[in-house]
Design a protein around this motif. Structure first.
Motif, short mmCIF file in Angstrom:
data_model
loop_
_atom_site.label_atom_id
_atom_site.label_comp_id
_atom_site.label_asym_id
_atom_site.label_seq_id
_atom_site.Cartn_x
_atom_site.Cartn_y
_atom_site.Cartn_z
N ILE A 158 0.72 -1.16 -0.15
CA ILE A 158 -0.04 -0.06 0.05
C ILE A 158 0.68 1.22 -0.11
N ALA A 159 1.90 1.36 0.73
CA ALA A 159 2.82 2.49 0.79
C ALA A 159 3.53 2.69 -0.49
N GLN A 160 3.53 1.54 -0.89
CA GLN A 160 4.58 1.49 -2.39
C GLN A 160 3.57 2.09 -3.47
N ARG A 161 2.12 1.48 -3.43
CA ARG A 161 1.39 1.93 -4.39
C ARG A 161 0.95 3.55 -4.32
N ALA A 162 0.81 3.70 -3.20
CA ALA A 162 0.36 5.36 -2.87
C ALA A 162 1.43 5.94 -3.32
N ALA A 181 -4.36 5.87 2.33
CA ALA A 181 -5.86 5.60 2.51
C ALA A 181 -6.63 5.18 1.03
N THR A 182 -6.17 6.17 0.24
CA THR A 182 -6.86 5.97 -1.26
C THR A 182 -6.46 4.72 -1.72
N ILE A 217 -14.69 4.89 8.00
CA ILE A 217 -13.61 5.60 7.82
C ILE A 217 -13.59 6.71 8.77
N GLY A 218 -12.66 6.50 9.68
CA GLY A 218 -12.48 7.56 11.20
C GLY A 218 -11.24 8.65 10.78
N ASN A 219 -10.63 8.41 9.69
CA ASN A 219 -9.23 9.45 9.65
C ASN A 219 -9.28 10.06 8.26
N ALA A 220 -9.36 9.35 7.26
CA ALA A 220 -8.93 9.91 6.06
C ALA A 220 -9.95 10.48 5.00
N PRO A 221 -10.20 11.82 5.08
CA PRO A 221 -11.04 12.22 3.98
C PRO A 221 -10.97 11.71 2.45
N THR A 222 -9.63 11.40 2.27
CA THR A 222 -9.56 10.81 0.89
C THR A 222 -9.72 9.49 0.84
N ALA A 223 -9.98 8.80 1.72
CA ALA A 223 -10.69 7.57 1.83
C ALA A 223 -12.17 7.64 1.07
#
Lengths: 213, 213
Positions: free
Chosen positions: A106-110, A118-119, A136-142
């Protein structure tokens, strides 16, 4: 200092807390489907703003309960929320909780795509091919990515719990979700958090357990 | 719906959030030692009450930073708080994060003694014989037990982060801690939570990393 504490048995603390907060809510009316969720959000934060800011699409809780009974899984955007959700209870119905935020890929893909992690997590979740509730409690981008995936027809969540907290694009991302016809529970405004996301999931699980839905 | 989002790069979201919340705090003065902690609590909750309710004993943050640099460990009363604390950063200085709440023996011991599990956890922590910071985001009974252990001379914490949330004995347990001479950071009143406990720990860790303390 004199210890001047209420004498409440450990097993009664939660019950007593709900009594106190219900008293303080006074005559306010909430629908039976929404009340346990609103009260658990207040219980977890001691913040009565949740009596006003939680917004529910029609039959959101009923739809979520039905999905959980059929084995829906919960996808969260923080390990904290995952950690707070009653996983044993969800497992009883065949579901599990996923959080991909710490995955190496995920880190890689982001990084490759210049998005938030989160996306990238939402993309991975969309590929799961299982009935999904998003908490979803943190990231609006999600939330923004969920909106895009739904618009493309790539995803049809059973419920979106949209309670990211913060100052950048948080209000807007929640409005985006409320503009769709997906079942949602959203904390309008800036407030929310992983604790609220977990509390809402648990409130639904306890309603199912207690056959209140 | 038209997506009308601020164009902020993923890596800049946190920075921009702190700018916005700092703007809204306006002319308020906070001591340089306390400011990053207050702001991170607001950042994590979007709740400006933390500008008023966080109380610090004299040099609390300095003392905590010095303890962490010497390898102090953090004991929390929820898996959620443990999950939110930056464990990698703490490990750099030799510390680790403990949460005993899910231990089988803790459930057993609490049942035998008619206490909460949090109380039993504090007893277990006191026996660790390591320099300890307590980050209590949920159980007022944990604070009460810490008070008793300190009174008995069985424990000398480096810092108590006293931010349990709720309606039963929460306010009183915090007042109890503030009546002692232990270094403390306490959210006076009912508010707090695992998210706030983790945010305060992380704020201290980042101040150490950035050599701001």
């Amino acid at each position: 200092m004199k210890i001047n504490l209420q004498n409440v048995l450990p097993e009664d603390i939660e019950k007593r807390s709900f009594e106190i907060l219900s008293d303080e809510l006074g005559e306010r009316f909430f629908s039976p489907e929404q009340e346990p969720i609103i009260k658990r959000a207040i219980h977890t934060s001691a913040d009565f703003d949740y009596a006003d800011n939680l917004k529910f699409s029609v039959d959101a809780v009923k739809k979520a309960a039905s999905a959980i009974r059929k084995g829906a899984c919960i996808v969260t955007d923080t390990q904290m929320a995952k950690s707070g959700i009653n996983k044993k209870m969800l497992e009883k119905y065949g579901g599990e909780v996923f959080c991909f935020m710490s995955d190496e890929e995920i880190a890689q893909r982001a990084k490759e795509r210049g998005t938030t992690r989160a996306t990238a997590c939402m993309d991975k979740a969309a590929a799961l091919n299982r009935p999904l509730i998003f908490a979803i409690g943190n990231a609006p981008t999600a939330l923004v990515r969920l909106y895009e995936l739904m618009s493309e027809g790539a995803l049809q969540p059973e419920l979106i719990i949209g309670v990211p907290v913060g100052f950048v694009n948080v209000v807007e991302s929640k409005e985006l979700i409320m503009s769709t016809d997906v079942p949602y529970i959203v904390a309008a405004g800036r407030k929310g958090g992983s604790n609220i996301a977990a509390a809402i999931c648990n409130a639904i699980l306890y309603m199912i357990r207690d056959e209140k839905i």
